[in-house]
Every structure is written in structure tokens, then in C-alpha cells.
Enzyme design. Sequence first.
Site, PDB file in Angstrom:
ATOM      1  N   ASP A  64      36.710  14.048   4.983  1.00  0.00           N
ATOM      2  CA  ASP A  64      36.717  12.687   5.520  1.00  0.00           C
ATOM      3  C   ASP A  64      38.147  12.313   5.877  1.00  0.00           C
ATOM      4  O   ASP A  64      39.080  13.039   5.553  1.00  0.00           O
ATOM      5  CB  ASP A  64      36.061  11.686   4.557  1.00  0.00           C
ATOM      6  N   TYR A  66      41.949  10.777   6.235  1.00  0.00           N
ATOM      7  CA  TYR A  66      42.974  10.336   5.288  1.00  0.00           C
ATOM      8  C   TYR A  66      42.754   8.854   4.994  1.00  0.00           C
ATOM      9  O   TYR A  66      42.422   8.071   5.890  1.00  0.00           O
ATOM     10  CB  TYR A  66      44.364  10.511   5.883  1.00  0.00           C
ATOM     11  N   PHE A  77      42.688  16.490   9.767  1.00  0.00           N
ATOM     12  CA  PHE A  77      44.002  16.988   9.344  1.00  0.00           C
ATOM     13  C   PHE A  77      45.182  16.344  10.070  1.00  0.00           C
ATOM     14  O   PHE A  77      46.325  16.505   9.646  1.00  0.00           O
ATOM     15  CB  PHE A  77      44.086  18.520   9.480  1.00  0.00           C
ATOM     16  N   HIS A 186      40.839  26.077   1.131  1.00  0.00           N
ATOM     17  CA  HIS A 186      41.413  24.856   1.721  1.00  0.00           C
ATOM     18  C   HIS A 186      42.943  24.931   1.684  1.00  0.00           C
ATOM     19  O   HIS A 186      43.517  25.508   0.749  1.00  0.00           O
ATOM     20  CB  HIS A 186      40.917  23.631   0.941  1.00  0.00           C
TER      21      HIS A 186
END
Length: 223
Positions: A64, A66, A77, A186
Site C-alpha cells: 500500500d 507510503y 515505491f 522485499h
Amino acid sequence: MQIFINDWAEILSEELNKTYYQKLREFLKKEYATERVFPRMEDIYAAFHHTAYEQTKVVIIGQDPYHGEGQAHGFSFSVQKGVDIPPSLQNIFKELKSDTGIEPPNHGNLVAWAEQGVLLLNSVLTVRAHKANSHRNQGWEVFTDRVIEALNQRERPAVFILWGKPAQRKAASVDTSKHLVLQAPHPSPLAAYRGFFGSRPFTKANEFLESKGQDMVNWRIPD
């Protein structure tokens, strides 16, 4: 108001009339009216506006947005120029340099990738300020599943870059006989050293695109 300004409008128009999406829309109306929500309402679908369906070459799936002030602007990102680069993105840039030799930019805005066909897709497209996953299970997951399904059904191959278990589950049904699926841990500081570093996703993506007669992505981001 037209939500999508390119060929995504035709692909996703049916979704906008479904019951789950109508409930999501009502939820968002209330949230934006009563809470601090990111990104700005006009930026929710920014990734789609910059990366048309037929132009999509690479999909990078996040969770989701920031949830810090001024960070999210509609792309997984990515952060706005002038905002501190988050740790996960710092690690993405480290891998970019290791993989390709490209020096990281002095900011974290990834729109230059989006404009070349890199769909920077979050699983959930909105979030309350300072409350990660606060808009989970409101309907966004169904919507973004449809996006992945539509790309999977497309004749022209694409590259799906899946970092971390949630992204890998999200795109578990992608047809690997047609598309390239690149999986790695990740890029967060907690997981990056378990195999994200050294995974070379940028070179691998371009090698695949070139092998399919498609233009490669210029991963260099202007300062």
C-alpha cells in the site's frame, strides 16, 4: 469525471460498476472527507495515467502507499522529489547500481520508469496517514487483481517483478509460459540481505524484453 485517460478505461470500465467498487468508492468519499489520506485523491490512479495498458512492459507490485506526509503520489515505491528516500527504495537503488552500474538519482521519484512502460502498482491504492494497511480489505485488492489478470491475458509478454511474499501471492496466477516472473525478497532493510541484493531484476527484465523484440527500459532516472 473520467477516472482513466487512456486504454485502461476500456479494460477496467466494468469494474467501476461492480458492487465492491461502489462500496469502495463510498468508503473513500468518507475517508477523504474525515481523515488525512494519501495519496491526494487526484493521484490515486497516477500509475495508470502514466503507463497505458498496451504500453506496459514491466509490472512492479508494492503493498500500500507510503503513509508519511508528502510521500505517496500514486506509484509503488516512488516518492515525490524533495522527500527523503525511504529505506526500501534506497535498497532498490543499491541493487540498480550493482546490477547495471547506473548511479542512483538524488531523489526517489520513479515517474521516468512509469513513462517507459513500468507499471508501478500497489495492491491497495490508498492509506490513512501514519496507519499502514489501514485501507486493506476495502475492495482495492479485488480491483488490482483485475489489473494483473488483464495484463496476464494480454498477448504481448510482460515482466512481473515480485518483491516479498505479498507481491508473490498477488501475482501467483501469472502465466509463466508467456510472461517473465522475477521473485525476490522485499527490498526492506529487514529482508533485502536474504536474496534481494544480487537478484539483478533490471538486467533480467531487459534481457527478456529484448528477446521478445520489445524496447528495453532505460533504468537511469534523471536528477
